[in-house]
Design an enzyme around this catalytic site. Sequence first.
Site, PDB file in Angstrom:
ATOM      1  N   THR A 123       0.843  -1.200   0.000  1.00  0.00           N
ATOM      2  CA  THR A 123       0.000   0.000   0.000  1.00  0.00           C
ATOM      3  C   THR A 123       0.876   1.248   0.000  1.00  0.00           C
ATOM      4  O   THR A 123       0.620   2.207  -0.739  1.00  0.00           O
ATOM      5  CB  THR A 123      -0.930   0.023   1.222  1.00  0.00           C
ATOM      6  N   TRP A 133       2.602   1.570  -3.393  1.00  0.00           N
ATOM      7  CA  TRP A 133       1.674   2.007  -4.440  1.00  0.00           C
ATOM      8  C   TRP A 133       1.608   3.531  -4.505  1.00  0.00           C
ATOM      9  O   TRP A 133       1.492   4.109  -5.585  1.00  0.00           O
ATOM     10  CB  TRP A 133       0.278   1.453  -4.173  1.00  0.00           C
ATOM     11  N   HIS A 134       1.720   4.176  -3.361  1.00  0.00           N
ATOM     12  CA  HIS A 134       1.595   5.630  -3.324  1.00  0.00           C
ATOM     13  C   HIS A 134       2.819   6.337  -3.887  1.00  0.00           C
ATOM     14  O   HIS A 134       2.716   7.516  -4.277  1.00  0.00           O
ATOM     15  CB  HIS A 134       1.338   6.105  -1.890  1.00  0.00           C
ATOM     16  N   GLY A 135       3.939   5.682  -3.934  1.00  0.00           N
ATOM     17  CA  GLY A 135       5.122   6.330  -4.493  1.00  0.00           C
ATOM     18  C   GLY A 135       6.358   5.461  -4.391  1.00  0.00           C
ATOM     19  O   GLY A 135       6.471   4.631  -3.474  1.00  0.00           O
TER      20      GLY A 135
END
Length: 491
Positions: A328, A331-333
């Site tokens: 997670t 996924w954001h960066g």
Amino acid sequence: MVFSSLLFVYIFLPINLLCYAVISDIKKKNICILFFSLIFYAWSSPAYLLIMMVSAFVSYIGAVAIDKFTKDEENPKHLRNRNLALGFTVAANLLILGVFKYTGFLCEIFNYFTGLPKVIPEIILPVGISFYTFQLVSYVVDVYRGEIEAEHNYGRVLLYASLFHQCIAGPIVRYKDIADDLKERKTNITSMNDGISRFCVGLAKKTILANTCASIIKDILPDEATASLASQVTVLGAWITCILYMIYIYLDFSAYSDMAIGLGKMTGFQYKENFNYPYISKSVTEFWRRWHISLSTFFRDYLYIPLGGNRRGIKRQIFNMFVVWALTGLWHGASFNFILWGLYFFVFLCIEKLFLLKLFDKIGNIAKAVIGRIYTLIVVFFGWILFRFEDFAVIKELVKSLFGLNGNAFTNLETNTIILNNFIFFIVVIIAVTPAVKMLANKIRSFGVNKEVAFVYFYNVLNVVIPVVLLFLSTVCLIGNSYNPFIYFRF
């Protein structure tokens, strides 16, 4: 092109709605929306439109193959081929995402240990690639699970992936949720009015509130701040910028979801809610049930549960949670701070699962509501500091500045001026992240229905007047303010 731009609001969207309205046949309506969606995406990332089309085509072929092999159950080879088709399709989509989003990050790690490669490649991230990749993966997996039938029309799969309502900023929409809408949908005055109202609320939330928050944050401590600058910010300034960032990121993220849901209603698509006032949560567990709901449910349904969920004992459950939250964050960066941010929440979720939620249940509802909310806000507050800065030195100095451990002053003239000039605004944005306005609107409506007819008319007038006022104020902000950050570029 983004929703919060004059070009979109006054040129692109009206032309799209006009063309859509004069077409009666659903197939031609789909072609119309697909045409505008491809233009919309190409406007932001013209060189990478082909990448989206390839990803959609791979998913289209993969789903059709899975469907074909599933229907021929008598042939054992086809069951194996069905699994291979799923694996190839999901792997191909994730590989495309990985190449564009994580190549540079992996090269940096390899360079740190080996000195190679000498030059780190700089690959421009196609806007929205994380969103449409996850959508296509969910589509193929749902076909494999038998939850939906494979779509034999490539145009519909491409439309699903590229719908300009949500392709670059979410929410993550599952094919099964709009499969019927892609084949048959209707709009009426009520849905159009609801869509316009929701879009105007989201637009105002972005242009008036979120952008102003971002501008104040930039004046105190910009995202590109150095450790030296973070150590010099005043104590009060540090708290203001961190609290405002906490508010800003909710307003910005939820604003785009509001606008996407509104745009969908205007053309007959029904998208699910993506944010549900997460800052009123009484636990971190509840927070993640309210924050970016489409992403949380994606990881739950397509990773956590397939890994075994909570069915294999507490140790395996903790491991599954670790994998989910590490990914997670990633996924954001493509940066270690995002991984740490994900694992940070993993730790608190584990603590809650193991004993804290049980402890909260023993202290009574009122104490639980108060203590739980304070505890959750504190956890989330420091979590957003990890999320915001990639440089750990900046994070360290900012946390020290929050408590005056850098020898920094408590406040100064600049900080005091910012507070005095924006005091009313601070109150407004704090109210905006709570359901207070929504509850008031519901009270007015229910009061009118049950007691006074006059209130019904009052409520209906507000439904017409408020969107117009919000659109006007948003337009003024867009004309007069050139600072209009688009945080989704990192996704």
